[in-house]
Design a protein around this motif. Sequence first.
Motif, PDB file in Angstrom:
ATOM      1  N   PHE A 199       0.800  -1.212   0.000  1.00 27.22           N
ATOM      2  CA  PHE A 199       0.000   0.000   0.000  1.00 27.22           C
ATOM      3  C   PHE A 199       0.841   1.273   0.000  1.00 27.22           C
ATOM      4  CE2 PHE A 199      -3.160  -3.066   1.393  1.00 27.22           C
ATOM      5  CZ  PHE A 199      -4.204  -2.724   0.551  1.00 27.22           C
ATOM      6  N   LEU A 200       1.980   1.254   0.695  1.00 22.61           N
ATOM      7  CA  LEU A 200       2.771   2.471   0.794  1.00 22.61           C
ATOM      8  C   LEU A 200       3.980   2.454  -0.137  1.00 22.61           C
ATOM      9  CD1 LEU A 200       2.577   3.077   4.641  1.00 22.61           C
ATOM     10  CD2 LEU A 200       1.178   4.071   2.829  1.00 22.61           C
ATOM     11  N   GLY A 201       4.244   1.318  -0.752  1.00 25.97           N
ATOM     12  CA  GLY A 201       5.305   1.249  -1.742  1.00 25.97           C
ATOM     13  C   GLY A 201       6.658   0.886  -1.177  1.00 25.97           C
ATOM     14  N   ALA A 223      12.511   9.583  10.421  1.00 29.97           N
ATOM     15  CA  ALA A 223      13.289   9.618   9.177  1.00 29.97           C
ATOM     16  C   ALA A 223      12.449   9.316   7.936  1.00 29.97           C
ATOM     17  CB  ALA A 223      14.442   8.614   9.277  1.00 29.97           C
ATOM     18  N   ASP A 224      11.186   8.902   8.133  1.00 27.87           N
ATOM     19  CA  ASP A 224      10.383   8.515   6.973  1.00 27.87           C
ATOM     20  C   ASP A 224      10.050   9.716   6.091  1.00 27.87           C
ATOM     21  OD1 ASP A 224      10.345   5.853   7.586  1.00 27.87           O
ATOM     22  OD2 ASP A 224       8.448   5.942   8.705  1.00 27.87           O
ATOM     23  N   PRO A 225      10.093   9.531   4.769  1.00 26.69           N
ATOM     24  CA  PRO A 225       9.791  10.636   3.849  1.00 26.69           C
ATOM     25  C   PRO A 225       8.301  10.940   3.737  1.00 26.69           C
ATOM     26  CG  PRO A 225      10.282   8.640   2.618  1.00 26.69           C
ATOM     27  CD  PRO A 225      10.492   8.316   4.062  1.00 26.69           C
ATOM     28  N   ILE A 226       7.457  10.108   4.359  1.00 25.53           N
ATOM     29  CA  ILE A 226       6.027  10.395   4.331  1.00 25.53           C
ATOM     30  C   ILE A 226       5.537  10.591   5.749  1.00 25.53           C
ATOM     31  CG2 ILE A 226       5.620   9.097   2.184  1.00 25.53           C
ATOM     32  CD1 ILE A 226       4.495   6.818   3.914  1.00 25.53           C
ATOM     33  N   GLY A 227       4.379  11.263   5.889  1.00 31.55           N
ATOM     34  CA  GLY A 227       3.848  11.543   7.211  1.00 31.55           C
ATOM     35  C   GLY A 227       2.997  10.396   7.730  1.00 31.55           C
ATOM     36  N   SER A 228       2.512  10.547   8.985  1.00 38.85           N
ATOM     37  CA  SER A 228       1.593   9.555   9.529  1.00 38.85           C
ATOM     38  C   SER A 228       0.240   9.723   8.855  1.00 38.85           C
ATOM     39  CB  SER A 228       1.429   9.763  11.039  1.00 38.85           C
ATOM     40  OG  SER A 228       2.665   9.529  11.678  1.00 38.85           O
ATOM     41  N   GLY A 229      -0.374   8.633   8.525  1.00 34.08           N
ATOM     42  CA  GLY A 229      -1.657   8.755   7.836  1.00 34.08           C
ATOM     43  C   GLY A 229      -2.488   7.503   7.958  1.00 34.08           C
ATOM     44  N   GLU A 261      -8.438   4.800  -0.202  1.00 30.63           N
ATOM     45  CA  GLU A 261      -8.212   6.230   0.071  1.00 30.63           C
ATOM     46  C   GLU A 261      -7.026   6.395   1.007  1.00 30.63           C
ATOM     47  OE1 GLU A 261     -11.470   8.616   1.552  1.00 30.63           O
ATOM     48  OE2 GLU A 261     -12.851   7.467   0.277  1.00 30.63           O
ATOM     49  N   PHE A 262      -6.154   7.312   0.637  1.00 30.09           N
ATOM     50  CA  PHE A 262      -4.992   7.638   1.476  1.00 30.09           C
ATOM     51  C   PHE A 262      -5.188   9.034   2.061  1.00 30.09           C
ATOM     52  CE2 PHE A 262      -3.583   4.741  -1.826  1.00 30.09           C
ATOM     53  CZ  PHE A 262      -2.751   3.856  -1.172  1.00 30.09           C
ATOM     54  N   ASN A 263      -4.993   9.168   3.370  1.00 33.90           N
ATOM     55  CA  ASN A 263      -5.150  10.485   3.992  1.00 33.90           C
ATOM     56  C   ASN A 263      -4.046  10.748   5.003  1.00 33.90           C
ATOM     57  OD1 ASN A 263      -7.750  11.603   2.967  1.00 33.90           O
ATOM     58  ND2 ASN A 263      -8.522   9.669   3.805  1.00 33.90           N
ATOM     59  N   PHE A 297      -0.770  11.365   4.595  1.00 34.61           N
ATOM     60  CA  PHE A 297       0.623  10.982   4.328  1.00 34.61           C
ATOM     61  C   PHE A 297       1.417  12.109   3.668  1.00 34.61           C
ATOM     62  CE2 PHE A 297      -1.773   7.003   4.232  1.00 34.61           C
ATOM     63  CZ  PHE A 297      -1.031   6.219   5.085  1.00 34.61           C
ATOM     64  N   GLY A 298       0.718  13.132   3.198  1.00 34.01           N
ATOM     65  CA  GLY A 298       1.363  14.169   2.390  1.00 34.01           C
ATOM     66  C   GLY A 298       0.881  14.035   0.955  1.00 34.01           C
ATOM     67  N   PRO A 299       1.042  15.102   0.162  1.00 28.75           N
ATOM     68  CA  PRO A 299       0.428  15.149  -1.171  1.00 28.75           C
ATOM     69  C   PRO A 299       0.836  14.002  -2.093  1.00 28.75           C
ATOM     70  CG  PRO A 299       1.936  17.011  -0.803  1.00 28.75           C
ATOM     71  CD  PRO A 299       1.757  16.331   0.505  1.00 28.75           C
ATOM     72  N   LEU A 300       2.074  13.536  -1.964  1.00 27.38           N
ATOM     73  CA  LEU A 300       2.561  12.517  -2.895  1.00 27.38           C
ATOM     74  C   LEU A 300       1.744  11.219  -2.778  1.00 27.38           C
ATOM     75  CD1 LEU A 300       4.962  12.732  -4.866  1.00 27.38           C
ATOM     76  CD2 LEU A 300       6.226  11.245  -3.284  1.00 27.38           C
ATOM     77  N   VAL A 301       1.505  10.775  -1.534  1.00 26.18           N
ATOM     78  CA  VAL A 301       0.773   9.525  -1.317  1.00 26.18           C
ATOM     79  C   VAL A 301      -0.734   9.768  -1.360  1.00 26.18           C
ATOM     80  CG1 VAL A 301       0.322   7.676   0.349  1.00 26.18           C
ATOM     81  CG2 VAL A 301       2.654   8.498   0.008  1.00 26.18           C
ATOM     82  N   ASP A 302      -1.187  10.896  -0.764  1.00 21.59           N
ATOM     83  CA  ASP A 302      -2.631  11.146  -0.680  1.00 21.59           C
ATOM     84  C   ASP A 302      -3.290  11.232  -2.053  1.00 21.59           C
ATOM     85  OD1 ASP A 302      -2.223  11.142   1.979  1.00 21.59           O
ATOM     86  OD2 ASP A 302      -2.730  13.241   2.336  1.00 21.59           O
ATOM     87  N   SER A 303      -2.520  11.608  -3.066  1.00 23.79           N
ATOM     88  CA  SER A 303      -3.101  11.735  -4.406  1.00 23.79           C
ATOM     89  C   SER A 303      -3.258  10.373  -5.077  1.00 23.79           C
ATOM     90  CB  SER A 303      -2.209  12.627  -5.272  1.00 23.79           C
ATOM     91  OG  SER A 303      -0.947  12.011  -5.440  1.00 23.79           O
ATOM     92  N   ARG A 304      -2.872   9.303  -4.384  1.00 18.36           N
ATOM     93  CA  ARG A 304      -2.912   7.974  -5.006  1.00 18.36           C
ATOM     94  C   ARG A 304      -4.262   7.275  -4.876  1.00 18.36           C
ATOM     95  NH1 ARG A 304       1.639   4.455  -2.804  1.00 18.36           N
ATOM     96  NH2 ARG A 304       3.349   5.932  -2.772  1.00 18.36           N
ATOM     97  N   ASP A 305      -5.277   7.968  -4.362  1.00 12.34           N
ATOM     98  CA  ASP A 305      -6.603   7.336  -4.252  1.00 12.34           C
ATOM     99  C   ASP A 305      -6.985   6.698  -5.584  1.00 12.34           C
ATOM    100  OD1 ASP A 305      -6.568   8.475  -1.823  1.00 12.34           O
ATOM    101  OD2 ASP A 305      -8.291   9.803  -2.119  1.00 12.34           O
ATOM    102  N   SER A 306      -7.484   5.488  -5.517  1.00 12.33           N
ATOM    103  CA  SER A 306      -7.873   4.835  -6.766  1.00 12.33           C
ATOM    104  C   SER A 306      -8.825   3.697  -6.437  1.00 12.33           C
ATOM    105  CB  SER A 306      -6.652   4.281  -7.493  1.00 12.33           C
ATOM    106  OG  SER A 306      -6.120   3.192  -6.765  1.00 12.33           O
TER     107      SER A 306
END
Lengths: 409, 146
Positions: free
Chosen positions: A204-206, A251-257, A287-289, A291-300
């Motif tokens: 899910f997060l890659g 250190a993670d490049p994405i936020g908590s979500g 739906e991703f919420n 995590f930051g714009p990069l992941v959140d835009s991955r809704d599909s």
Amino acid sequence: MTRYKYSASARCRTVACLRGGIAALLALVPPVLHADDWTDDVQVHGFLSQGFVKTTDNRFFGDSDDGSTEFTELGINASFRATPSVLLSGQLLSRRAGDMYDGSPVIDYALVDWTISNTPEHAYGVMIGRSKNPLGLYNDTRDVAFTRPSIFLPQQIYFDQVRNLILSADGLQFYGRLYDEQGTFSLNLGVGSSPVDENVEISFLGSDYGGDVESGDPAFVARGEYETRDGAWRLSLSAAKVNLSFDAAPADPIGSGEVDLLYWIASVQYTAERWSLTAEYMEEPIEFNGFGPLVDSRDSTVQGYYLQGSYLLRDDLEWVVRYSEGFTDKDDRGGTQQSAATGGFVPPYAFYQKDWMVGLRWDVTPSFMLRAEYQWNDGTWTLPRRENPVPSATVKDWEMFSLLASYRF
Amino acid sequence: MLYPRPTSFSKRLSGMLIALICAFPAYADPVLIAHPAVGMRDVSLNSTRLIFSMQLGQWPDGGPVPVYVLPDDSEVHRSFAKDLLSLYPRQLRRVWDRQLYSGTGQAPEAVADPVEMRQKVANTPGAIGYLPSEMIDDTVQVLSIR
């Protein structure tokens, strides 16, 4: 040790937990019941399957391009009919599947099934503990080769890489059945928490980040099914609603979500004396919420379906043919937009898979079976990311040959 | 290689089957049987299917119903499933397996042959099973399906 990173769920899947669980369950049963001949009410069954996979390219269940035997399923279960309306049951499962699962034993299910009412007109009751999620035609016994239509279930619906997320849940499952002259209508409703592992996070997060993914809000599962009295028609609609929460490490490049998904399957099967036709259709809006714009835009919305036919050549020999398609985003079935969003790092064909499969099943005896199958694939979506970490290194058109021997008792 | 040839084992098996068929020539149609103390003379078709699907484990008085079956590939079992229950043996197997391997039910007790079937049903209170009609004796009672 990353192995125990998901300790809450992972540890509870160990043998020690099963032992404790069964002891606790047994303590609930009044000792006076069937004190003289209780062994008559205990059953022990199991299965052992060994596969061989050879692919022209890519990795599926191990180093399959060289020929892999890293596919072993071993299960043993016990059940105790404490009274006509109370059943205790548990199954241990060891599953080795390439780089994804190493064969460590897990508790597949461990439950008390209390049938509150059971008459020729209806039945209803509740299961308490870890029960299998009744999703589609195959999820609840998906690791028992004898109950599958093929060596591998159609991956577009029964994904192997996130199987644990929808496999079972710890909680309550209510069930009811209505019988009439035409058939049986049954309804299952479950609520509980679903186990999470690294495969889920990677899918899910890659990537397997420093932070932890955990089961968030309670998961819900439901299935309504109608089966005609002669067993010829089965129609069902089933769904699971799951919430995952990710707690990011510094250190993670994405936020908590949070990830919210609804996985639903519509199924239809017709069985005649010598042949059967099966079709299933699945959608999974994700739906991703947060995590930051990069992941959140991955809704599909993931989409998958297949049509399968089987024919008995002899009583012990069955042909199966299947065509399946699946897409990570039903609004971008060619994968071009999703590929562009990665700057071309992930090729378009990694976002879909279409395949033909033909197979033969030989029931050598009622408890020993051999299978051989061939599959032609266009696209690489269902290849485990963990086994194929560099998407652009995968081959779009690939073929797979597999063999399976399975024994049960 | 997709067509595995019958091995000597399967030849032996079919030899055994032929021997078995010759030993019991022209089985009559199977009939439903129960332990003699079961206080019923007939059972509905619906209940019979539910009992053999392992979904109705109690008699109306609340007592348990031990279910005995012959092997899936026996002629008597096939005939019982198809002619009396209007189900194919593999549909019964599918229902049993689904319950057995998901922890929601148990499998019926398998017996090797009609002789063992008669002996088990005769000696297990509440038991149900089936036999070729010529093998019925006074140790078991026949149930009619209505």
